[in-house]
Motif scaffolding. Structure first.
Motif, mmCIF file in Angstrom:
data_model
loop_
_atom_site.group_PDB
_atom_site.id
_atom_site.type_symbol
_atom_site.label_atom_id
_atom_site.label_comp_id
_atom_site.label_asym_id
_atom_site.label_seq_id
_atom_site.Cartn_x
_atom_site.Cartn_y
_atom_site.Cartn_z
ATOM 1 N N ARG A 87 -17.434 -0.781 -8.214
ATOM 2 C CA ARG A 87 -16.635 -1.911 -8.688
ATOM 3 C C ARG A 87 -15.140 -1.630 -8.601
ATOM 4 O O ARG A 87 -14.352 -2.488 -8.218
ATOM 5 N N TYR A 88 -14.754 -0.393 -8.942
ATOM 6 C CA TYR A 88 -13.328 -0.068 -8.902
ATOM 7 C C TYR A 88 -12.820 -0.029 -7.468
ATOM 8 O O TYR A 88 -11.681 -0.385 -7.183
ATOM 9 N N GLU A 108 -13.955 -1.856 -5.032
ATOM 10 C CA GLU A 108 -13.797 -3.259 -4.619
ATOM 11 C C GLU A 108 -12.476 -3.807 -5.137
ATOM 12 O O GLU A 108 -11.726 -4.464 -4.410
ATOM 13 N N ALA A 109 -12.186 -3.541 -6.410
ATOM 14 C CA ALA A 109 -10.938 -4.031 -7.003
ATOM 15 C C ALA A 109 -9.747 -3.480 -6.231
ATOM 16 O O ALA A 109 -8.799 -4.211 -5.938
ATOM 17 N N ALA A 110 -9.802 -2.202 -5.865
ATOM 18 C CA ALA A 110 -8.697 -1.589 -5.122
ATOM 19 C C ALA A 110 -8.528 -2.284 -3.776
ATOM 20 O O ALA A 110 -7.399 -2.558 -3.352
ATOM 21 N N ALA A 111 -9.636 -2.599 -3.118
ATOM 22 C CA ALA A 111 -9.552 -3.244 -1.805
ATOM 23 C C ALA A 111 -8.886 -4.611 -1.913
ATOM 24 O O ALA A 111 -8.051 -4.971 -1.082
ATOM 25 N N THR A 112 -9.219 -5.383 -2.975
ATOM 26 C CA THR A 112 -8.610 -6.706 -3.108
ATOM 27 C C THR A 112 -7.119 -6.606 -3.417
ATOM 28 O O THR A 112 -6.390 -7.576 -3.259
ATOM 29 N N VAL A 126 -8.298 6.240 -6.242
ATOM 30 C CA VAL A 126 -9.304 5.679 -7.160
ATOM 31 C C VAL A 126 -10.557 6.558 -7.227
ATOM 32 O O VAL A 126 -10.923 7.054 -8.284
#
Lengths: 256, 346
Positions: free
Chosen positions: A152-153, A155-159, A171
């Protein structure tokens, strides 16, 4: 109140004594008074310095190559992943002497992958032998942490515009930081105590390849008192490792 | 139009096929029941879920791009703040990925804290923030990089009810200031009605209704939407001012303006309840039924009745107590034809 099988206490006590009595034996025979003199001996200090340097180098190499390997095993799916994983863990169960022989026939002077740089019977050989035996400790520790940390983290970093490399560096690695540290400490401890692979692949040359465990073993024949002193140094190092892990291992989540 | 997308994907038995558009400064709420594909749609737009179709953001085709290159900000339901970074470093994270130096990124991140009512929380770790604070930091983190599109995945649903309203207000102000298109996924009608300019209702992977909150509330297109906005809805065929309800029974409407397939709706507060058949009543719709449930909401109560066309009546909680209404009771439901709204439905 449930009934407890108290008769288990008897074998448990035997096991505990069995594990602790040798240590008492060592401490009881330790020449405490002469210890400073024995540890001040140039030969001992050379062996100690060589041990620390080689174990540190082996830990560094394990971090450099083992963390990416752990990431590959935890995050990529490819055919034969389970086989690769089993092979990586082989040195954990392989008798170290066998590892040493294998290294000799792989990287020795007449080995299959002999380099221009001689490795066998050199200080570099010590580092290679220790890395071979100790790196799996780092790989399994970090792989376990990566596998259980969710995506999940990432994914957040990618966005937020983070590249794959930035995400890994800023991360993924910090999130598994405590496990990397614990794995590094374990690796260092294993490398520091390495005996079989080292003596087989790198030999036992004082000042070049004679690490503390080798020096301890040799001294037992000629100078038992200094053997005990050397053993105490290794014991102290092991206790430090236990302390370090107690701090690091039980506190997940927060690094940097 | 600053967001224009057609998204199609298939996952096992579930398929999603949705067209969407949002203008700059417009907040579009995607409403739907659980499993409708709302979050999947949002993940596909963000590039976190493989899809076919096309996603155009700010005139740029981002369909084939990785999430990293889409310039689409996401606020997740579970804030997903990086636990090893302070709140300020979290907000600065995206700016650093844009190439800013650490000090410059932190300086640019700092003004977001007073803006979202987070003064003094800059150095806290996510674990030291309350749920509402963490979600506000997550909003700041997503907006700090000035994305071309903002996606919000049920941003308030993980919060305690007490702080939800407060965060909703902050979010509303932040969305107004944002200026780009925003897509809000939610199953909470209050969230959708207070934050969104336009609603898109998703059911089983398809858009079943789209329009302004007023349009959707007045003329719900499906039973789900009707229940969501608290209206009775019947589907059937209208003939001579009388709707033959598909599931049985009939509803008389005030005018026979049109003929054919129709949707007919009435507010629960316009439905009257009687224990006995009222004598000499002028009600044109009157039918007996059985109470299937009573739900008390503050001073009001919603009584569900089956037997004729299924209907929900809203009466005062005091009336429920006076009538001693409970599940299984026999009642009469009455509805004035003038309170019924009908419109054609294909």
């Amino acid at each position: 109140m449930t009934r407890r099988p108290f008769w288990l206490l008897a074998p448990a006590t035997v096991a505990l004594l069995f594990l602790l009595l040798p240590l008492f034996g060592l401490l009881e025979r330790a020449p405490w008074r002469g210890l400073p003199h024995l540890l001040g001996d140039p030969a001992v200090r050379t062996a100690l310095r060589l041990s620390l340097e080689c174990a540190a180098a082996a830990t560094g190499l394990s971090l450099l190559f083992g963390v990416p390997l752990a990431w590959v095993l935890a995050r990529l799916s490819f055919p034969g992943r389970k086989v690769v994983r089993a092979l990586v863990l082989l040195p954990l169960v392989l008798p170290p002497v066998v590892g040493g022989v294998a290294l000799l026939y792989a990287f020795g002077r007449h080995g299959l992958f002999a380099f221009d740089i001689p490795l066998a019977f050199t200080t570099k050989g010590v580092i290679v032998a220790e890395t071979f035996v100790a790196m799996p400790f780092l790989v399994i520790t970090v792989e376990g942490a990566l596998a259980s940390s969710d995506l999940r983290y990432e994914e957040a970093a990618a966005t937020l515009g983070a590249s794959a490399w930035t995400t890994f560096r800023r991360v993924t690695v910090p999130l598994v930081g405590p496990s990397v540290a614990a794995g590094a400490v374990l690796t260092f401890a294993r490398a520091l105590g390495e005996f079989g692979a080292t003596i087989t692949f790198a030999g036992n040359l004082p000042g070049t390849t004679q690490t503390l465990p080798l020096a301890t073993y040799i001294a037992l024949e000629t100078d038992p008192e200094s053997a005990i002193a050397l053993a105490l140094v290794l014991l102290a190092a092991s206790l430090l490792v236990l302390l370090a892990l107690r701090e690091r291992w039980l506190r997940p989540g927060i690094a940097s | 139009m600053s967001l224009s997308a057609s998204v199609a994907l298939r996952r096992g038995a579930f398929s999603l096929d949705v067209g969407l558009a949002a203008a700059d400064g417009e907040v579009v709420a995607v409403l739907g029941p659980n499993g409708a594909g709302k979050s999947t749609l949002l993940r596909a737009l963000a590039g976190l879920q493989p899809m076919t179709g096309e996603v155009l953001v700010a005139g740029r085709d981002v369909t084939g791009l990785s999430p990293q290159r889409r310039r689409i900000g996401v606020v997740f339901q579970d804030h997903r703040l990086f636990p090893h970074l302070s709140a300020l470093e979290n907000v600065a994270f995206g700016l650093r990925c844009d190439g800013s130096r650490p000090a410059a990124a932190r300086a640019a991140a700092a003004p977001w804290f007073p803006r979202l009512g987070l003064d003094g929380l800059e150095s806290r770790r996510p674990g030291q923030l309350s749920g509402g604070q963490a979600q506000r930091v997550a909003v700041a983190r997503a907006l700090a990089v000035a994305p071309d599109l903002l996606l919000l995945d049920e941003p308030l649903s993980a919060l305690d009810v007490e702080v939800r309203g407060e965060v909703r207000q902050v979010l509303r102000a932040a969305l107004t200031a944002f200026g780009g298109p925003a897509l809000l996924v939610t199953h909470d009608p209050l969230e959708a009605l207070t934050l969104a300019d336009r609603l898109v209702v998703l059911e089983a992977g398809r858009v079943v209704q789209a329009g302004t909150p007023a349009e959707v509330t007045r003329r719900p297109a499906t039973a789900y939407v009707a229940r969501l906005v608290g209206r009775n809805l019947w589907r059937g065929t209208l003939h001579d001012g009388v709707l033959a309800v598909d599931s049985g029974g009939e509803i008389r409407c005030s005018t026979g303006a049109f003929e054919g397939p129709a949707l007919v709706s009435a507010r629960p507060s316009s439905v009257a309840l009687f224990l006995e058949r009222p004598a000499g009543s002028s009600l044109r719709n009157l039918w007996p039924g059985t109470v299937t449930g009573v739900e008390v909401l503050g001073e009001h109560a919603r009584v569900s009745i089956d037997g004729g066309p299924p209907v929900v009546a809203e009466i005062t909680a005091a009336a429920v107590a006076d009538l001693r209404l409970g599940a299984g009771d026999r009642v009469w439901a009455g509805l004035k034809a003038s309170e019924v709204e009908a419109w054609p439905h294909s």
